[in-house]
Scaffold this motif. Structure first.
Motif, PDB file in Angstrom:
ATOM      1  N   ALA A 126     -74.209 -14.009  34.103  1.00 16.45           N
ATOM      2  CA  ALA A 126     -73.467 -12.719  33.834  1.00 16.45           C
ATOM      3  C   ALA A 126     -74.185 -11.753  33.348  1.00 16.45           C
ATOM      4  CB  ALA A 126     -72.036 -13.561  33.052  1.00 16.45           C
ATOM      5  N   ASP A 127     -73.519 -10.602  33.635  1.00 16.03           N
ATOM      6  CA  ASP A 127     -74.087  -9.376  32.865  1.00 16.03           C
ATOM      7  C   ASP A 127     -73.422  -8.991  31.539  1.00 16.03           C
ATOM      8  OD1 ASP A 127     -71.627  -8.467  33.916  1.00 16.03           O
ATOM      9  OD2 ASP A 127     -72.489  -6.860  34.855  1.00 16.03           O
ATOM     10  N   HIS A 128     -72.311  -9.784  31.257  1.00 12.28           N
ATOM     11  CA  HIS A 128     -71.637  -9.383  30.114  1.00 12.28           C
ATOM     12  C   HIS A 128     -71.073 -10.846  29.369  1.00 12.28           C
ATOM     13  CE1 HIS A 128     -68.793 -10.899  33.304  1.00 12.28           C
ATOM     14  NE2 HIS A 128     -67.946 -11.134  32.382  1.00 12.28           N
ATOM     15  N   GLU A 129     -70.656 -10.571  28.264  1.00  9.78           N
ATOM     16  CA  GLU A 129     -69.750 -11.569  27.484  1.00  9.78           C
ATOM     17  C   GLU A 129     -68.568 -11.200  26.973  1.00  9.78           C
ATOM     18  OE1 GLU A 129     -69.166 -14.529  26.652  1.00  9.78           O
ATOM     19  OE2 GLU A 129     -70.078 -15.089  24.694  1.00  9.78           O
ATOM     20  N   ILE A 130     -67.565 -12.067  26.776  1.00 11.32           N
ATOM     21  CA  ILE A 130     -66.213 -11.844  26.630  1.00 11.32           C
ATOM     22  C   ILE A 130     -65.966 -12.421  25.264  1.00 11.32           C
ATOM     23  CG2 ILE A 130     -65.647 -11.296  28.915  1.00 11.32           C
ATOM     24  CD1 ILE A 130     -64.115 -14.180  28.744  1.00 11.32           C
ATOM     25  N   VAL A 131     -65.023 -11.679  24.487  1.00  7.72           N
ATOM     26  CA  VAL A 131     -64.284 -12.129  23.230  1.00  7.72           C
ATOM     27  C   VAL A 131     -62.692 -11.852  23.227  1.00  7.72           C
ATOM     28  CG1 VAL A 131     -64.867 -10.304  21.811  1.00  7.72           C
ATOM     29  CG2 VAL A 131     -64.600 -12.562  20.924  1.00  7.72           C
ATOM     30  N   ALA A 132     -61.918 -12.984  22.652  1.00  9.93           N
ATOM     31  CA  ALA A 132     -60.653 -12.688  22.615  1.00  9.93           C
ATOM     32  C   ALA A 132     -60.256 -12.256  21.305  1.00  9.93           C
ATOM     33  CB  ALA A 132     -59.788 -13.834  22.667  1.00  9.93           C
ATOM     34  N   MET A 133     -59.306 -11.041  21.286  1.00  2.00           N
ATOM     35  CA  MET A 133     -58.969 -10.534  19.902  1.00  2.00           C
ATOM     36  C   MET A 133     -57.536 -10.985  19.582  1.00  2.00           C
ATOM     37  SD  MET A 133     -61.357  -8.370  19.792  1.00  2.00           S
ATOM     38  CE  MET A 133     -60.675  -7.526  18.268  1.00  2.00           C
ATOM     39  N   PRO A 134     -57.042 -10.885  18.240  1.00  2.00           N
ATOM     40  CA  PRO A 134     -55.754 -11.712  18.011  1.00  2.00           C
ATOM     41  C   PRO A 134     -54.742 -11.191  18.652  1.00  2.00           C
ATOM     42  CG  PRO A 134     -57.253 -10.841  16.015  1.00  2.00           C
ATOM     43  CD  PRO A 134     -57.749 -10.261  17.089  1.00  2.00           C
ATOM     44  N   LEU A 310     -57.562 -17.062  11.147  1.00  2.00           N
ATOM     45  CA  LEU A 310     -58.442 -18.219  11.388  1.00  2.00           C
ATOM     46  C   LEU A 310     -59.322 -17.687  12.377  1.00  2.00           C
ATOM     47  CD1 LEU A 310     -55.944 -21.178  11.546  1.00  2.00           C
ATOM     48  CD2 LEU A 310     -57.597 -20.782   9.530  1.00  2.00           C
ATOM     49  N   LEU A 311     -60.702 -17.956  12.399  1.00  2.00           N
ATOM     50  CA  LEU A 311     -61.495 -17.693  13.318  1.00  2.00           C
ATOM     51  C   LEU A 311     -62.142 -19.174  13.915  1.00  2.00           C
ATOM     52  CD1 LEU A 311     -63.716 -14.581  12.467  1.00  2.00           C
ATOM     53  CD2 LEU A 311     -61.708 -14.706  14.117  1.00  2.00           C
ATOM     54  N   GLY A 325     -63.065 -19.942  20.463  1.00  2.00           N
ATOM     55  CA  GLY A 325     -62.857 -18.628  20.244  1.00  2.00           C
ATOM     56  C   GLY A 325     -61.722 -18.013  19.984  1.00  2.00           C
ATOM     57  N   ARG A 326     -60.920 -18.498  19.454  1.00  2.00           N
ATOM     58  CA  ARG A 326     -59.495 -18.241  19.154  1.00  2.00           C
ATOM     59  C   ARG A 326     -59.486 -17.588  17.604  1.00  2.00           C
ATOM     60  NH1 ARG A 326     -54.500 -19.088  21.164  1.00  2.00           N
ATOM     61  NH2 ARG A 326     -55.639 -19.142  23.112  1.00  2.00           N
ATOM     62  N   PRO A 327     -59.203 -16.161  17.621  1.00  2.00           N
ATOM     63  CA  PRO A 327     -58.753 -15.624  16.250  1.00  2.00           C
ATOM     64  C   PRO A 327     -57.133 -15.572  16.041  1.00  2.00           C
ATOM     65  CG  PRO A 327     -59.238 -13.899  17.882  1.00  2.00           C
ATOM     66  CD  PRO A 327     -59.280 -15.266  18.524  1.00  2.00           C
ATOM     67  N   ILE A 328     -56.791 -16.171  14.966  1.00  2.00           N
ATOM     68  CA  ILE A 328     -55.220 -16.465  14.653  1.00  2.00           C
ATOM     69  C   ILE A 328     -55.031 -15.814  13.513  1.00  2.00           C
ATOM     70  CG2 ILE A 328     -53.477 -18.097  14.557  1.00  2.00           C
ATOM     71  CD1 ILE A 328     -55.394 -20.237  15.684  1.00  2.00           C
ATOM     72  N   LEU A 357     -61.165 -20.210   7.856  1.00  2.00           N
ATOM     73  CA  LEU A 357     -60.150 -19.470   7.066  1.00  2.00           C
ATOM     74  C   LEU A 357     -60.732 -18.261   6.156  1.00  2.00           C
ATOM     75  CD1 LEU A 357     -56.861 -21.057   5.817  1.00  2.00           C
ATOM     76  CD2 LEU A 357     -58.072 -19.442   4.554  1.00  2.00           C
ATOM     77  N   PHE A 358     -60.250 -17.215   6.502  1.00  2.00           N
ATOM     78  CA  PHE A 358     -60.548 -16.027   5.743  1.00  2.00           C
ATOM     79  C   PHE A 358     -59.476 -15.395   5.413  1.00  2.00           C
ATOM     80  CE2 PHE A 358     -64.408 -15.970   8.733  1.00  2.00           C
ATOM     81  CZ  PHE A 358     -65.279 -16.086   7.925  1.00  2.00           C
ATOM     82  N   VAL A 359     -59.289 -14.961   3.915  1.00  2.00           N
ATOM     83  CA  VAL A 359     -58.367 -14.147   3.344  1.00  2.00           C
ATOM     84  C   VAL A 359     -59.133 -12.528   3.432  1.00  2.00           C
ATOM     85  CG1 VAL A 359     -57.015 -13.451   1.469  1.00  2.00           C
ATOM     86  CG2 VAL A 359     -57.259 -15.889   1.895  1.00  2.00           C
ATOM     87  N   MET A 360     -58.246 -11.652   3.805  1.00  2.00           N
ATOM     88  CA  MET A 360     -58.708 -10.328   3.962  1.00  2.00           C
ATOM     89  C   MET A 360     -58.010  -9.414   2.851  1.00  2.00           C
ATOM     90  SD  MET A 360     -60.898 -10.663   6.471  1.00  2.00           S
ATOM     91  CE  MET A 360     -61.335  -9.094   6.616  1.00  2.00           C
ATOM     92  N   VAL A 361     -58.750  -8.434   2.418  1.00  2.00           N
ATOM     93  CA  VAL A 361     -58.174  -7.198   1.666  1.00  2.00           C
ATOM     94  C   VAL A 361     -58.663  -6.207   2.367  1.00  2.00           C
ATOM     95  CG1 VAL A 361     -58.108  -6.115  -0.623  1.00  2.00           C
ATOM     96  CG2 VAL A 361     -58.109  -8.263  -0.643  1.00  2.00           C
TER      97      VAL A 361
END
Length: 385
Positions: A126-134, A310-311, A325-328, A357-361
């Motif tokens: 393939a000429d591309h890669e894909i990623v799922a967003m939340p 969650l990533l 590959g799931r971001p939640i 598991l990440f906590v974000m500010v």
């Protein structure tokens, strides 16, 4: 080429030993692999025994018995296709042509084709890669225009699974194919290297690959140029986000498909590591999570976290990610320093597997803790007296 094999093995990191498991139903070489929401594994395509002929079959592995059974056929035989698990539990595979897999019926059907098509008509990678967003959107980055008239095309297309529609996103010179991409905890996409597809002053190595590093913000649909990698890398490069928020990159320094003279491992520190104090997660109640259940922890270095995410951990080969590959984004409540997070009850929203598991500010992440979604919370049973 190959030939393909039916052999399946697992590695036990505790004992350091390999175990041979029940074989695939068909020989495969460079198959596409993705985990379904219920923990089953879907293997698709790859080269068979008569390489370089690619097979159009697929099959599913039951994680309880680790045995494989046939599933539906895809439209055209492929290899290491970009693939993601969609919010409704279906699988989107985008190489030759875009298709969706329904795990309930174990059948494939055509998905909407890219705005920019036909891609890789020669049947190669393939000429591309894909990623799922939340939010469920799928971002495809990379484009190889076989028609020279399309050299001003976009390197980004965005897919809406609910509408089954692709649309062009903003491009960022130079046009490139086969870049490596990584979703970061601030929900931006790190885009590394790729083959230069247009006349542009950006330097390349002897085989046309670049060392560029860019950041794509899918929410704002904007780009930012970052410091380049130390070496140009081709599509065998493997970038992995690690729990401290950095990205480790290895492979792809030489001619495509050829072992390089040296193996250069480099580590990238994203901009969010320099924006201020990082929140801290302390006293996590459990690393074993149940759908529909809760988990709690204390936060430090902040009084008001803005997001808990969650990533899914990665499983990479070439520039493809076969992890879930799931971001939640998790709903949470806070009382003082105590944060209580709720895990979605639906299997499609919270697939089984390992996550960071990440906590974000705002866009500053904590150091992640590896956790595992084990399944659904056991139902309580009534007791008669």
């Amino acid at each position: 080429y190959g030939p393909g094999t039916r052999q399946v093995k697992t590695f036990d990191a505790t004992t350091g030993r390999w175990a041979v498991l029940p074989e695939l139903t068909a020989a495969r070489w460079y198959p596409t692999l993705v985990q379904l929401a219920n923990g089953e594994l879907l293997a698709v395509g790859g080269g068979g025994l008569q390489n370089p002929v690619r097979t159009a079959t697929s099959e599913v592995c039951d994680p309880r018995s680790m045995t494989w059974s046939p599933a539906g056929n895809i439209a055209v035989g492929n290899e290491v296709s970009p693939v993601v698990l969609l919010p409704n539990g279906e699988v989107l595979m985008t190489h030759r042509p875009p298709q969706r897999f329904d795990p309930r019926t174990r059948t494939w059907r055509a998905a909407a084709d890219f705005v920019q098509s036909n891609r890789t008509p020669d049947g190669d990678h393939a000429d591309h890669e894909i990623v799922a967003m939340p939010d469920g959107t799928v971002v495809a980055i990379g484009y190889r225009p076989y028609d020279p008239a399309l050299s001003s095309a976009s390197i980004v297309e965005l897919y809406d699974p609910a509408r089954n529609e692709w649309r062009l996103g903003p491009t960022f010179a130079p046009l490139r194919s086969r870049p490596s991409i990584v979703l970061l905890p601030d929900e931006r996409v790190l885009v590394l290297g790729g083959y230069k597809e247009q006349h542009d002053p950006t330097p390349t190595n002897a085989w046309g690959y670049m060392a560029v590093a860019d950041l794509f913000d899918a929410g704002r649909e904007s780009w930012r140029r970052l410091e380049p990698m130390s070496v140009a890398r081709e599509y065998h490069a493997v970038p992995i986000l690690v729990p401290d928020g950095r990205v480790v990159v290895i492979g792809g320094e030489g001619m495509p498909g050829v072992e390089p003279d040296t193996n250069v491992i480099e580590v990238f520190e994203p901009p969010y590591l320099f924006r201020g104090p990082r929140p801290e997660v302390r006293n996590l109640s459990s690393t074993s999570l149940r759908r529909g259940g809760t988990v709690s922890f204390d936060v430090a270095n902040t009084t008001r976290p803005t997001k808990v995410i969650l990533l899914g951990t990665a499983a990479r080969t070439h520039f493809m990610d076969s992890g879930n590959g799931r971001p939640i984004e998790l709903p949470f409540a806070q009382e003082g320093t105590l944060v209580t997070v709720t895990i979605p009850p639906e299997p499609e929203a919270a697939p089984i597997g390992h996550y960071m598991l990440f906590v974000m500010v705002d866009d500053i992440p904590s150091i992640a803790t590896i956790v595992k979604i084990e399944g659904s919370r056991p139902r309580s049973r009534a007791v008669r007296h």
